[in-house]
Motif scaffolding. Structure first.
Motif, mmCIF file in Angstrom:
data_model
loop_
_atom_site.group_PDB
_atom_site.id
_atom_site.type_symbol
_atom_site.label_atom_id
_atom_site.label_comp_id
_atom_site.label_asym_id
_atom_site.label_seq_id
_atom_site.Cartn_x
_atom_site.Cartn_y
_atom_site.Cartn_z
ATOM 1 N N UNK A 1 -46.953 -52.506 30.326
ATOM 2 C CA UNK A 1 -47.678 -51.864 31.429
ATOM 3 C C UNK A 1 -47.868 -50.389 31.063
ATOM 4 N N UNK A 2 -49.119 -49.845 31.184
ATOM 5 C CA UNK A 2 -50.322 -50.507 31.700
ATOM 6 C C UNK A 2 -50.816 -51.604 30.756
ATOM 7 N N UNK A 3 -51.533 -52.562 31.324
ATOM 8 C CA UNK A 3 -52.054 -53.665 30.543
ATOM 9 C C UNK A 3 -53.039 -53.147 29.500
ATOM 10 N N UNK A 4 -53.021 -53.770 28.346
ATOM 11 C CA UNK A 4 -53.978 -53.393 27.299
ATOM 12 C C UNK A 4 -54.410 -54.636 26.536
ATOM 13 N N UNK A 5 -55.601 -54.556 25.978
ATOM 14 C CA UNK A 5 -56.159 -55.708 25.288
ATOM 15 C C UNK A 5 -55.331 -56.033 24.045
ATOM 16 N N UNK A 6 -55.248 -57.335 23.765
ATOM 17 C CA UNK A 6 -54.472 -57.774 22.616
ATOM 18 C C UNK A 6 -54.322 -59.277 22.653
ATOM 19 N N UNK A 7 -53.217 -59.755 22.092
ATOM 20 C CA UNK A 7 -53.007 -61.198 22.006
ATOM 21 C C UNK A 7 -51.542 -61.522 22.279
ATOM 22 N N UNK A 8 -51.312 -62.777 22.611
ATOM 23 C CA UNK A 8 -49.958 -63.283 22.784
ATOM 24 C C UNK A 8 -49.362 -63.551 21.410
ATOM 25 N N UNK A 9 -48.149 -63.046 21.157
ATOM 26 C CA UNK A 9 -47.516 -63.213 19.850
ATOM 27 C C UNK A 9 -46.049 -63.597 20.053
ATOM 28 N N UNK A 10 -45.468 -64.182 19.020
ATOM 29 C CA UNK A 10 -44.043 -64.462 19.008
ATOM 30 C C UNK A 10 -43.288 -63.192 18.644
ATOM 31 N N UNK A 11 -42.265 -62.884 19.402
ATOM 32 C CA UNK A 11 -41.471 -61.692 19.120
ATOM 33 C C UNK A 11 -40.643 -61.873 17.854
ATOM 34 N N UNK A 12 -40.040 -63.060 17.676
ATOM 35 C CA UNK A 12 -39.173 -63.301 16.525
ATOM 36 C C UNK A 12 -39.291 -64.774 16.133
ATOM 37 N N UNK A 13 -40.319 -65.132 15.342
ATOM 38 C CA UNK A 13 -40.536 -66.544 14.989
ATOM 39 C C UNK A 13 -39.327 -67.199 14.340
ATOM 40 N N UNK A 14 -38.595 -66.474 13.501
ATOM 41 C CA UNK A 14 -37.451 -67.072 12.814
ATOM 42 C C UNK A 14 -36.350 -67.442 13.805
ATOM 43 N N UNK A 15 -36.100 -66.564 14.768
ATOM 44 C CA UNK A 15 -35.082 -66.855 15.782
ATOM 45 C C UNK A 15 -35.508 -68.030 16.655
ATOM 46 N N UNK A 16 -36.795 -68.081 16.994
ATOM 47 C CA UNK A 16 -37.303 -69.196 17.787
ATOM 48 C C UNK A 16 -37.129 -70.513 17.037
ATOM 49 N N UNK A 17 -37.427 -70.490 15.742
ATOM 50 C CA UNK A 17 -37.329 -71.712 14.941
ATOM 51 C C UNK A 17 -35.875 -72.173 14.851
ATOM 52 N N UNK A 18 -34.951 -71.236 14.694
ATOM 53 C CA UNK A 18 -33.542 -71.599 14.609
ATOM 54 C C UNK A 18 -33.048 -72.200 15.926
ATOM 55 N N UNK A 19 -33.471 -71.616 17.048
ATOM 56 C CA UNK A 19 -33.065 -72.146 18.343
ATOM 57 C C UNK A 19 -33.672 -73.529 18.572
ATOM 58 N N UNK A 20 -34.944 -73.699 18.225
ATOM 59 C CA UNK A 20 -35.597 -74.997 18.382
ATOM 60 C C UNK A 20 -34.894 -76.065 17.544
ATOM 61 N N UNK A 21 -34.504 -75.711 16.320
ATOM 62 C CA UNK A 21 -33.799 -76.663 15.462
ATOM 63 C C UNK A 21 -32.448 -77.035 16.070
ATOM 64 N N UNK A 22 -31.756 -76.047 16.647
ATOM 65 C CA UNK A 22 -30.452 -76.315 17.258
ATOM 66 C C UNK A 22 -30.584 -77.229 18.465
ATOM 67 N N UNK A 23 -31.622 -77.011 19.257
ATOM 68 C CA UNK A 23 -31.833 -77.854 20.431
ATOM 69 C C UNK A 23 -32.204 -79.275 20.013
ATOM 70 N N UNK A 24 -33.080 -79.404 19.022
ATOM 71 C CA UNK A 24 -33.461 -80.725 18.541
ATOM 72 C C UNK A 24 -32.258 -81.471 17.989
ATOM 73 N N UNK A 25 -31.367 -80.753 17.284
ATOM 74 C CA UNK A 25 -30.169 -81.388 16.744
ATOM 75 C C UNK A 25 -29.238 -81.824 17.875
ATOM 76 N N UNK A 26 -29.085 -80.975 18.894
ATOM 77 C CA UNK A 26 -28.231 -81.326 20.031
ATOM 78 C C UNK A 26 -28.764 -82.543 20.761
#
Length: 364
Positions: free
Chosen positions: A319-344
């Motif tokens: 804020x204030x809003x500005x033009x841009x795009x939606x992005x992943x903040x930390x793709x590697x961390x997301x991938x590790x968490x997704x793998x952990x959830x899939x394994x669980x």
């Protein structure tokens, strides 16, 4: 919420949106933990979009996606499920209404001296709605278990279990042979009975609350949402109440909210799963419901009982809003968490949502 017509607000809320419903939000207003504000976007008297906003007495732990920014948190503060409340255009919620809502929230954030909006516990479909040509960051938070029984019967649920159905039949049979039965009541009718059970279970799993606090929040839920409440009461062969699951009905979905048990009277007869999963599924068959919402904990047990695990995201928008795009903040961390959830989950997840390119599909 008393200042907003219930029918108008609830017309924005989808099938998995009970924690954004008028009655539920109203039941959360008297908490000392947070003070609510409601942002509404109207046109010619019609409600187009809305969101609750909370000022917390003790702010929740910061999320990395916010980058240390002072945030305005939008969306319900309980239930671990956040649904963007925007009116549909035909069969789809419109991004134009999302943009109007974000601008209204950003205006409030600026007034309160905040440098970002934070929307937590969003599903992938809701995160996709935020891809509206604005700068934003997202981080994977975890998953929620939802049992989609489209056939609507206990027989169709058994088909969902596949080869696990035979193992679960042992759980159903053991429960019946031990002499347990389950009936239902409204929350207001059984509130004093369930409080000690819920307190006992909380203490057993290191999430103890004083009985006075449990009584207070259940009393508020009974006051505001009693007509949606369904309490499953597990009784032993002597007729004593030994367990409960406090649920709420919303559209075609049953929400499992909180459970409690007297462990001194149980017989290792799968009392928890029969009270929280199986008997609610039989109730759902009798009442035309097809979805059982099971929340964010114990994902392995949910997946093994045919629940789908849906990703949940947090999204921060400067804020204030500005033009841009939606992005992943930390793709590697997301991938590790997704793998952990899939394994669980042991392979019980929805594989399309948890595939490696899940984020890239958002917004398409």
């Amino acid at each position: 919420m008393d200042e907003i017509p219930r029918e108008s607000w609830d017309s924005l809320v989808g099938p998995l949106g009970f924690y954004s419903s008028h009655a539920w939000l109203r039941s959360q207003e008297r908490s000392a933990a947070a003070r609510p504000t409601y942002v509404v976007v109207e046109r010619a008297g019609e409600l187009l979009a809305a969101s609750p906003v909370y000022e917390f007495t003790s702010p929740p732990a910061p999320l990395p996606v916010a980058g240390g920014a002072s945030v305005l948190r939008a969306g319900p503060r309980t239930g671990y499920h956040n649904q963007l409340l925007v009116r549909q255009d035909g069969e789809r919620r419109t991004r134009a209404h999302v943009t109007l809502l974000l601008h209204a929230l950003a205006e409030l954030a600026a007034e309160r001296g905040r440098s970002a909006l934070l929307l937590d516990h969003l599903t992938s479909s809701d995160l996709a709605l935020l891809a509206v040509d604005l700068e934003a960051g997202a981080v994977l938070r975890g998953a929620e278990g939802v049992l989609h029984n489209e056939g609507g019967t206990f027989a169709s649920y058994k088909r969902l279990l596949g080869k696990n159905a035979r193992k679960k039949e042992h759980e159903w049979r053991r429960f019946a042979e031990a002499g347990f039965t389950v009936d239902t009541a409204r929350l207001s009718e059984t509130l004093t009975e369930v409080v000690p059970l819920i307190a006992t279970t909380g203490a057993r799993y290191d999430s103890a609350l004083p009985t006075e606090e449990i009584t207070r929040f259940l009393t508020e839920q009974a006051r505001c949402a009693d007509d949606s409440s369904v309490v499953f009461r597990c009784q032993d062969a002597a007729g004593a109440l030994v367990g409960c699951s406090v649920d709420f009905r919303w559209q075609d979905t049953l929400y499992a909210r909180v459970a409690g048990f007297d462990y001194s009277r149980l017989h290792n007869a799968f009392e928890y799963f029969n009270t929280v999963y199986y008997e609610p599924l039989r109730y759902m068959e009798a009442h035309g419901l097809t979805t059982l919402h099971l929340g964010v904990a114990s994902l392995n047990a949910k997946a093994r009982r045919a629940a789908t695990l849906h990703p949940q995201w947090a999204c921060a928008i400067p804020v204030p809003l500005r033009r841009g795009a939606l992005r992943q903040h930390d793709p590697a961390a997301d991938r590790a968490l997704a793998d952990a959830i899939a394994a669980e989950a042991g392979g019980g997840t929805n594989h399309d949502e948890w595939s490696a390119d899940a984020f890239t599909k958002i917004g398409r």
